[in-house]
Design a protein around this motif. Structure first.
Motif, short mmCIF file in Angstrom:
data_model
loop_
_atom_site.label_atom_id
_atom_site.label_comp_id
_atom_site.label_asym_id
_atom_site.label_seq_id
_atom_site.Cartn_x
_atom_site.Cartn_y
_atom_site.Cartn_z
N ALA A 46 67.12 34.01 83.71
CA ALA A 46 66.97 34.25 82.28
C ALA A 46 65.72 35.08 82.03
O ALA A 46 65.74 36.06 81.29
N ALA A 47 64.63 34.68 82.71
CA ALA A 47 63.38 35.42 82.53
C ALA A 47 63.56 36.85 83.02
O ALA A 47 63.13 37.81 82.37
N GLY A 48 64.22 36.99 84.17
CA GLY A 48 64.45 38.32 84.74
C GLY A 48 65.27 39.17 83.79
O GLY A 48 64.97 40.34 83.57
N ALA A 49 66.31 38.53 83.21
CA ALA A 49 67.17 39.30 82.30
C ALA A 49 66.38 39.77 81.09
O ALA A 49 66.50 40.91 80.66
N ALA A 50 65.51 38.85 80.58
CA ALA A 50 64.71 39.22 79.43
C ALA A 50 63.80 40.39 79.78
O ALA A 50 63.67 41.35 79.04
N LEU A 51 63.17 40.28 81.00
CA LEU A 51 62.28 41.35 81.43
C LEU A 51 63.03 42.66 81.55
O LEU A 51 62.58 43.70 81.11
N ALA A 52 64.26 42.55 82.17
CA ALA A 52 65.05 43.77 82.36
C ALA A 52 65.37 44.41 81.02
O ALA A 52 65.33 45.62 80.88
N GLN A 53 65.64 43.55 80.02
CA GLN A 53 65.96 44.09 78.70
C GLN A 53 64.74 44.77 78.07
O GLN A 53 64.85 45.79 77.43
N GLU A 54 63.59 44.12 78.34
CA GLU A 54 62.38 44.64 77.69
C GLU A 54 61.78 45.85 78.41
O GLU A 54 61.03 46.59 77.81
N ALA A 55 62.11 46.00 79.71
CA ALA A 55 61.49 47.09 80.46
C ALA A 55 61.76 48.41 79.76
O ALA A 55 62.91 48.75 79.50
N PRO A 56 60.69 49.14 79.43
CA PRO A 56 60.91 50.39 78.70
C PRO A 56 61.60 51.43 79.59
O PRO A 56 61.29 51.54 80.78
N LYS A 57 62.51 52.12 79.01
CA LYS A 57 63.20 53.17 79.77
C LYS A 57 62.63 54.51 79.34
O LYS A 57 62.47 54.77 78.15
N VAL A 58 62.31 55.32 80.31
CA VAL A 58 61.62 56.58 80.01
C VAL A 58 62.60 57.59 79.42
O VAL A 58 63.56 57.99 80.09
N PRO A 59 62.39 58.00 78.16
CA PRO A 59 63.31 58.97 77.55
C PRO A 59 63.24 60.32 78.27
O PRO A 59 62.17 60.91 78.40
N THR A 60 64.38 60.75 78.74
CA THR A 60 64.45 61.91 79.63
C THR A 60 65.38 62.96 79.06
O THR A 60 66.41 62.63 78.47
N ALA A 61 65.01 64.23 79.27
CA ALA A 61 65.88 65.33 78.84
C ALA A 61 66.19 66.23 80.03
O ALA A 61 65.37 66.36 80.95
N MET A 62 67.35 66.84 79.99
CA MET A 62 67.74 67.79 81.03
C MET A 62 67.91 69.16 80.39
O MET A 62 68.65 69.29 79.41
N ILE A 63 67.25 70.17 80.96
CA ILE A 63 67.47 71.55 80.50
C ILE A 63 68.25 72.28 81.59
O ILE A 63 67.73 72.48 82.69
N GLY A 64 69.48 72.67 81.28
CA GLY A 64 70.36 73.28 82.28
C GLY A 64 71.17 72.21 82.96
O GLY A 64 70.65 71.46 83.79
N VAL A 65 72.43 72.10 82.56
CA VAL A 65 73.30 71.07 83.17
C VAL A 65 74.51 71.75 83.81
O VAL A 65 75.65 71.40 83.56
N GLY A 66 74.21 72.78 84.63
CA GLY A 66 75.26 73.43 85.41
C GLY A 66 75.50 72.64 86.68
O GLY A 66 75.51 71.40 86.68
N ASN A 67 75.64 73.34 87.77
CA ASN A 67 75.93 72.70 89.05
C ASN A 67 74.84 71.69 89.45
O ASN A 67 75.09 70.50 89.60
N ARG A 68 73.62 72.16 89.55
CA ARG A 68 72.53 71.29 90.00
C ARG A 68 72.11 70.29 88.92
O ARG A 68 71.86 69.12 89.19
N GLY A 69 72.03 70.78 87.69
CA GLY A 69 71.60 69.91 86.60
C GLY A 69 72.53 68.72 86.42
O GLY A 69 72.08 67.60 86.16
N SER A 70 73.84 68.94 86.59
CA SER A 70 74.75 67.80 86.41
C SER A 70 74.64 66.83 87.57
O SER A 70 74.83 65.62 87.40
N TYR A 71 74.28 67.33 88.75
CA TYR A 71 74.03 66.43 89.89
C TYR A 71 72.75 65.61 89.65
O TYR A 71 72.75 64.38 89.83
N LEU A 72 71.71 66.28 89.20
CA LEU A 72 70.46 65.56 88.91
C LEU A 72 70.69 64.53 87.81
O LEU A 72 70.11 63.43 87.84
N LEU A 73 71.54 64.89 86.86
CA LEU A 73 71.85 63.96 85.76
C LEU A 73 72.40 62.64 86.32
O LEU A 73 72.04 61.56 85.84
#
Ligand SMILES: NC(=O)c1ccc[n+]([C@@H]2O[C@H](COP(=O)([O-])OP(=O)(O)OC[C@H]3O[C@@H](n4cnc5c(N)ncnc54)[C@H](O)[C@@H]3O)[C@@H](O)[C@H]2O)c1
Length: 368
Positions: A15-42
């Motif tokens: 339960a504690a782990g789940a709460a932590l997992a929920q609270e763990a901040p997720k780093v907002p990320t952007a992708m510029i260029g989602v062609g061949n390589r960009g979609s793989y990185l995505l």
């Protein structure tokens, strides 16, 4: 309903782990260029527990739609204007997988906007823009990683550490190649820029930058000069207007009179031996084939020695380490300086091929 002690003890950590997992901040990320390589990185970003895909950017609407569908669990915003990505204050991390001629401009702007940057290789095509990138990275506190993922391969890390410890003695020469069986598809994902040297840099800069980076890594240096020849001998005017070489032979000199000779072509018959890629590192005690098993062959004879066993790499190890550097302050797998040196090494060889004369690193006017 009462909860007995055993079930409490069993469930509490989860339960504690789940709460932590929920609270763990997720780093907002952007992708510029989602062609061949960009979609793989995505895909790699989607798999990171500490990242969320907040924004996607591409000038081609079909690619943007496809990427938005792939990342639909994060419901990312989409745009065709990369500057809007940088204006978005929520975004902390930017991946750049646009064509190479846009990398430096985008990366410099992203660093100045306070973003962490994962920039595909080569980090730039011109020494002047790479100089500006280095200055921007130096002035920034953010993490900058170049997409040279060979740096995250544990087998190379271990083998090169042993070479640096002297297992093959002093390095005296390197012979390397990158041969392919055919050209990149002329009507493929990157066909609209790859064959234009002003946009992609050519095979040496766009692809062999990986191999040249490994050479720099094992030699623990960058070349001081280069000379060479390149030509379009096989795919003449294919595709129409082609300006990139389809073959080249370059000799680099490193400090200590160490020569590194490098050939590349895109017409090595599949069935003919000695194709593909290799880096033969010759030392005073033996030689290593770095890219094919990291096997050392002692000069005095005797059994070959495998310097590092091949591991099953985590497919997105480079991306994992990038986020670990951001969220946990761990060392980044590669920084702007190493990425810039790799690009400049490739550019040095390319300029030597174009000018057909010796080109000196000092002409770049870049102090590292
Ligand atoms: N690290 C590796 O092993 C590896 C492998 C393949 C490609 N790459 C690199 O990734 C980069 C992209 O290569 P690719 O094969 O994916 O090419 P690609 O043409 O398939 O993808 C590039 C994408 O960038 C988009 N784009 C172009 N201009 C843009 C702009 N102004 N704003 C936003 N998006 C724009 C294009 O529409 C396209 O979708 C290249 O630098 C290449 O060298 C790296």
């Amino acid at each position: 309903m009462s909860v007995d002690r055993r079930s409490f003890l069993l469930s509490a950590p989860f339960a504690a782990g789940a709460a932590l997992a929920q609270e763990a901040p997720k780093v907002p990320t952007a992708m510029i260029g989602v062609g061949n390589r960009g979609s793989y990185l995505l895909q790699g970003v989607i798999q990171q527990p500490n990242a969320k895909v907040a924004m996607l950017c591409d000038i081609k609407p079909d690619r943007l739609d496809k990427a938005a569908t792939a990342a639909s669990k994060d419901n990312p915003a989409t745009t065709s204007d990369w500057r809007k990505v940088l204006d978005n204050k929520e975004i902390q991390v930017v991946f750049i997988a646009s064509p190479p001629y846009l990398h430096a401009e985008m990366a410099i702007a992203a660093l100045k906007a306070g973003k962490h940057v994962y920039c595909e290789k080569p980090v730039g095509l011109k020494p002047a823009e790479i100089k500006q990138l280095l200055a921007a990275a130096k002035a920034s506190k953010q993490v900058f990683v170049a997409g040279q993922q060979l740096r995250s391969i544990v087998q190379y890390q271990e083998a090169i550490a042993k070479i640096h410890d002297g297992i093959i003695g002093d390095i005296v020469m390197v012979k390397a190649q990158r041969h392919a069986t055919e050209d990149l598809p002329h009507d493929g994902s990157s066909g609209d820029w790859f064959f234009d040297v002003a946009k992609g840099g050519g095979y040496l800069v766009e692809q062999s930058v990986h191999n040249l980076d490994l050479c720099n890594w094992v030699l623990n240096a960058h070349p001081t000069k280069a000379t060479g020849f390149g030509a379009i001998n096989f795919y003449k005017n294919q595709p129409a207007g082609r300006t990139i070489f389809d073959c080249g032979s370059i000799v680099y000199e490193y400090p200590g009179n160490i020569q590194m000779s490098f050939t590349q072509n895109v017409f090595h018959p599949r069935a003919m031996p000695a194709g593909g890629q290799y880096i033969h590192v010759f030392g005073t005690k033996g030689a290593v084939d770095l890219m094919n098993g990291t096997t050392m062959y002692p000069i005095a004879g005797g059994e070959p020695v495998v310097l590092a066993a091949k591991r099953t790499e985590r497919p997105f190890a480079h991306i994992e380490t990038f986020y670990a550097a951001i969220t946990e302050g761990k060392p980044a797998p590669i920084n702007a300086s190493v990425g810039s040196v790799a690009a400049l090494t490739a550019i040095l060889g390319h300029e030597a091929m174009v000018k057909q004369q010796v080109v000196n690193w000092s002409e770049f006017g870049i102090n590292l």
